[in-house]
Every structure is written in structure tokens, then in C-alpha cells.
Design a protein around this motif. Sequence first.
Motif, PDB file in Angstrom:
ATOM      1  N   ASN A  70       4.632  66.607  42.242  1.00 37.06           N
ATOM      2  CA  ASN A  70       6.073  66.448  42.061  1.00 37.06           C
ATOM      3  C   ASN A  70       6.306  65.245  41.152  1.00 37.06           C
ATOM      4  O   ASN A  70       6.485  64.116  41.609  1.00 37.06           O
ATOM      5  N   LEU A  71       6.300  65.477  39.858  1.00 35.89           N
ATOM      6  CA  LEU A  71       6.426  64.398  38.889  1.00 35.89           C
ATOM      7  C   LEU A  71       7.823  63.787  38.903  1.00 35.89           C
ATOM      8  O   LEU A  71       7.994  62.607  38.611  1.00 35.89           O
ATOM      9  N   GLY A  72       8.813  64.575  39.215  1.00 33.95           N
ATOM     10  CA  GLY A  72      10.177  64.042  39.294  1.00 33.95           C
ATOM     11  C   GLY A  72      10.320  63.055  40.435  1.00 33.95           C
ATOM     12  O   GLY A  72      10.886  61.966  40.263  1.00 33.95           O
ATOM     13  N   LEU A  73       9.789  63.411  41.598  1.00 33.11           N
ATOM     14  CA  LEU A  73       9.855  62.522  42.756  1.00 33.11           C
ATOM     15  C   LEU A  73       9.005  61.275  42.514  1.00 33.11           C
ATOM     16  O   LEU A  73       9.421  60.156  42.837  1.00 33.11           O
ATOM     17  N   GLY A  74       7.819  61.465  41.942  1.00 34.19           N
ATOM     18  CA  GLY A  74       6.975  60.317  41.652  1.00 34.19           C
ATOM     19  C   GLY A  74       7.593  59.382  40.634  1.00 34.19           C
ATOM     20  O   GLY A  74       7.499  58.160  40.759  1.00 34.19           O
ATOM     21  N   SER A  75       8.259  59.927  39.632  1.00 33.85           N
ATOM     22  CA  SER A  75       8.923  59.095  38.622  1.00 33.85           C
ATOM     23  C   SER A  75      10.069  58.313  39.233  1.00 33.85           C
ATOM     24  O   SER A  75      10.284  57.144  38.898  1.00 33.85           O
ATOM     25  N   ALA A  76      10.813  58.943  40.131  1.00 33.05           N
ATOM     26  CA  ALA A  76      11.905  58.236  40.803  1.00 33.05           C
ATOM     27  C   ALA A  76      11.359  57.077  41.623  1.00 33.05           C
ATOM     28  O   ALA A  76      11.919  55.966  41.618  1.00 33.05           O
ATOM     29  N   GLY A  77      10.252  57.299  42.330  1.00 28.64           N
ATOM     30  CA  GLY A  77       9.637  56.207  43.080  1.00 28.64           C
ATOM     31  C   GLY A  77       9.146  55.090  42.182  1.00 28.64           C
ATOM     32  O   GLY A  77       9.265  53.906  42.522  1.00 28.64           O
ATOM     33  N   ALA A  78       8.603  55.455  41.001  1.00 28.63           N
ATOM     34  CA  ALA A  78       8.138  54.436  40.061  1.00 28.63           C
ATOM     35  C   ALA A  78       9.302  53.599  39.534  1.00 28.63           C
ATOM     36  O   ALA A  78       9.184  52.383  39.376  1.00 28.63           O
ATOM     37  N   VAL A  79      10.440  54.242  39.266  1.00 33.10           N
ATOM     38  CA  VAL A  79      11.617  53.503  38.794  1.00 33.10           C
ATOM     39  C   VAL A  79      12.127  52.571  39.886  1.00 33.10           C
ATOM     40  O   VAL A  79      12.478  51.410  39.627  1.00 33.10           O
ATOM     41  N   ILE A  80      12.157  53.062  41.132  1.00 29.47           N
ATOM     42  CA  ILE A  80      12.592  52.212  42.248  1.00 29.47           C
ATOM     43  C   ILE A  80      11.667  51.006  42.381  1.00 29.47           C
ATOM     44  O   ILE A  80      12.121  49.870  42.560  1.00 29.47           O
ATOM     45  N   ILE A 106      12.570  47.020  41.992  1.00 30.91           N
ATOM     46  CA  ILE A 106      12.271  46.046  43.046  1.00 30.91           C
ATOM     47  C   ILE A 106      11.478  44.878  42.467  1.00 30.91           C
ATOM     48  O   ILE A 106      11.765  43.710  42.763  1.00 30.91           O
ATOM     49  N   ILE A 107      10.474  45.184  41.623  1.00 32.08           N
ATOM     50  CA  ILE A 107       9.687  44.120  40.998  1.00 32.08           C
ATOM     51  C   ILE A 107      10.578  43.219  40.156  1.00 32.08           C
ATOM     52  O   ILE A 107      10.468  41.987  40.201  1.00 32.08           O
ATOM     53  N   ALA A 108      11.485  43.824  39.371  1.00 35.44           N
ATOM     54  CA  ALA A 108      12.368  43.037  38.510  1.00 35.44           C
ATOM     55  C   ALA A 108      13.288  42.145  39.339  1.00 35.44           C
ATOM     56  O   ALA A 108      13.469  40.961  39.035  1.00 35.44           O
ATOM     57  N   ILE A 109      13.871  42.701  40.405  1.00 31.14           N
ATOM     58  CA  ILE A 109      14.785  41.936  41.247  1.00 31.14           C
ATOM     59  C   ILE A 109      14.057  40.790  41.938  1.00 31.14           C
ATOM     60  O   ILE A 109      14.535  39.649  41.975  1.00 31.14           O
ATOM     61  N   LEU A 159       1.346  36.316  40.897  1.00 32.46           N
ATOM     62  CA  LEU A 159       0.707  36.806  42.119  1.00 32.46           C
ATOM     63  C   LEU A 159       1.536  37.894  42.790  1.00 32.46           C
ATOM     64  O   LEU A 159       0.998  38.916  43.238  1.00 32.46           O
ATOM     65  N   VAL A 160       2.845  37.682  42.860  1.00 34.69           N
ATOM     66  CA  VAL A 160       3.715  38.678  43.497  1.00 34.69           C
ATOM     67  C   VAL A 160       3.741  39.968  42.683  1.00 34.69           C
ATOM     68  O   VAL A 160       3.650  41.076  43.237  1.00 34.69           O
ATOM     69  N   ILE A 161       3.861  39.848  41.355  1.00 38.93           N
ATOM     70  CA  ILE A 161       3.884  41.041  40.506  1.00 38.93           C
ATOM     71  C   ILE A 161       2.570  41.813  40.620  1.00 38.93           C
ATOM     72  O   ILE A 161       2.562  43.047  40.742  1.00 38.93           O
ATOM     73  N   ASN A 162       1.446  41.105  40.593  1.00 37.83           N
ATOM     74  CA  ASN A 162       0.150  41.769  40.707  1.00 37.83           C
ATOM     75  C   ASN A 162      -0.036  42.409  42.075  1.00 37.83           C
ATOM     76  O   ASN A 162      -0.702  43.447  42.195  1.00 37.83           O
ATOM     77  N   LEU A 206       6.018  50.327  51.126  1.00 34.22           N
ATOM     78  CA  LEU A 206       6.615  49.040  50.774  1.00 34.22           C
ATOM     79  C   LEU A 206       6.312  47.990  51.842  1.00 34.22           C
ATOM     80  O   LEU A 206       6.088  46.817  51.526  1.00 34.22           O
ATOM     81  N   ARG A 207       6.280  48.403  53.104  1.00 34.67           N
ATOM     82  CA  ARG A 207       5.907  47.473  54.168  1.00 34.67           C
ATOM     83  C   ARG A 207       4.438  47.063  54.031  1.00 34.67           C
ATOM     84  O   ARG A 207       4.080  45.907  54.300  1.00 34.67           O
ATOM     85  N   THR A 208       3.599  48.008  53.634  1.00 33.85           N
ATOM     86  CA  THR A 208       2.198  47.666  53.372  1.00 33.85           C
ATOM     87  C   THR A 208       2.097  46.600  52.301  1.00 33.85           C
ATOM     88  O   THR A 208       1.301  45.659  52.395  1.00 33.85           O
ATOM     89  N   PHE A 209       2.917  46.748  51.250  1.00 32.89           N
ATOM     90  CA  PHE A 209       2.920  45.739  50.198  1.00 32.89           C
ATOM     91  C   PHE A 209       3.319  44.372  50.750  1.00 32.89           C
ATOM     92  O   PHE A 209       2.731  43.352  50.389  1.00 32.89           O
TER      93      PHE A 209
END
Length: 299
Positions: free
Chosen positions: A265-275, A279-282, A223-226, A67-70
Motif C-alpha cells: 500500500n504505497l499510498g498509506l506508506g507515503s502518508a505515514g512518511a509525510v507524517i 514530526i521530525i521537522a516540528i 541525535l534526535v533526527i538520526n 512512534l512510542r518505540t521511537f
Amino acid sequence: MRHRGAFWFWVFVGPFAAGLALFTYVPLLWSVGLSFFDAHNTVTPTDFVGLDNYTAMLKDGAFTGSLRTFLVFTAFIVPVTFALSLALALMVNRVRRAQAFFRSVFFLPAACSYVVAALIWKMSIFNGVRFGLANTVLGWFGTDPVAWLSTTHPPWYWLVIVTVRLWLQAGFYMILFLAGLQRIDPVLYEAAAVDGARPGWTVLRHITLPQLRATSVAVALLLVINAFQAFDEFYNLLSDARGYPPYARPPLVYLYYTALGQGQNLGLGSAGAVILALIIAIVTVGQARWLKLGKSAEE
């Protein structure tokens, strides 16, 4: 007659709606569901873990580091792309001959694949050996070749990543700004000239930019979303046969290796995708409210 119109509506819209639901909404809902399960190497898990995956992701230093890289990437790419695309739009808008030609030339890179552009930047322009275009130019001035993508002090890889994204995006946003410029009433500029306003910065500041507020807000949001969704250029520029380096790893690259790497680990990856989606929505909603999206220039 009404039933006949409804029939043809679904004939044309139905296949698209079915494809959208099947390939977009169903996977999204499935991903949200996976985020609450221990899903190693399976998309049909049975071990419910609740919010444990979310807690693990928020405590994972690699994920927060992505996230800091982003944030670093956004700090570079958003203002530079915004300024360059606006400058291109202003110049093209002032051209009286061959405007369509210049508009097409600047927009053409937007049609290029991110993967192809990244490989061109990596293999031809910023190649880490003396045969790359950038190192060839440096050699003319007696400078040693630079390993652009593997040098972290200073972080030259940011120059490669930002320039390829800038080349790909600037033309698209230039078209948006150009459309906004052509909607401005010429009477405003004529009135400013009558009042003695000098062409240039004064007119740009007091007429052009206020009239472009809606377009500017839309461009900033996109730009921010992309930037949040950056993946192709990072992955294709920095990954090699040994894998991906520990630096310049944006969220999607980290989630890719989490969900599809050795652990799968699809469960962990899915949780990160939801987070990440939250963040993008907020950020998008907050940015829109701060920039007063939807309000006219006079408000």
C-alpha cells in the motif's frame, strides 16, 4: 568573463544538482502525491482519496505504537551517546601524545556499515545460543544463556540495539565536540586558575559547557533526527526468515512493511512518511528554539 565562470560553475555543479533533483526531490514530491491516492501495487494511481490515508495512519495502533518505540529508543540513545561522546572528546583533548591516533581509533566505527555492525552484534556478540560472546562471558559466572533478541521480559533486545548504535555513533559526535573544545580560548582556563577555580567539575560546568553550547545543541538535534530515521540496525538485528517481530518496531520499519510488504500500500506508506517528516521537522524546530540554537554563550 562572467559567462565563462557561470559555464564552469554549472559544469561542476550541474551533474550533482541534476542527481539530487532526480533521486531526492522528485521521489519526495512523488511520495507526497501518492499519499493522496489509493495506491495499491502501483506508483501511478488514479483513485484520489484525499486525506483518508492520513486518517487511517493516525488511527492505526501499529503506527502510533512505532512512534512510542521511537520515544523509548530516543530516551536511551540520545543522552547516553551525548554523554559518552562528550566524555571521549574531553579525554582525547587532554592527551598530549598520539592524539591523532586516539581520535582515529574512536572515530573508526563511524565508517562501518550499519548492516555489517548489526550482523556482528547479532551473530557474534549477542547470539542467542551459548556460543555468542555475551553468553560465553555469562557462562564463566555460571549464568544460563540469554536469548538477547527474542526475550521481551525483560526487554534485553534494547541492550543490543542501543550498544550497536552507540558504538557506531559515539566517535562521530566525539569529533564534533573535539572541534568545539579546540575553539575555546585557553585564556579562559588560565583566568579561572588565577581566580582559584579547581580543575574538574567547576571548570567544566562554568567554562567548558557554556562554551560548547552551540556544539551541544547541534549534536542533540542530530541525535534526535538520526533516532527518528533508525532502520538498519532494527531490521537486521530483529528480522529473520519468519519476518519482523511485533515488538521494537520503529516508524521506518513499519512503513517499510506497509509500502513494500504483502499489501504494498504505497499510498498509506507515503502518508505515514509525510507524517513522520512533519514530526521530525516540528521536533527539530521546537528543540532548536528551546535550546536557543544560533545564540552565543553570552546571550
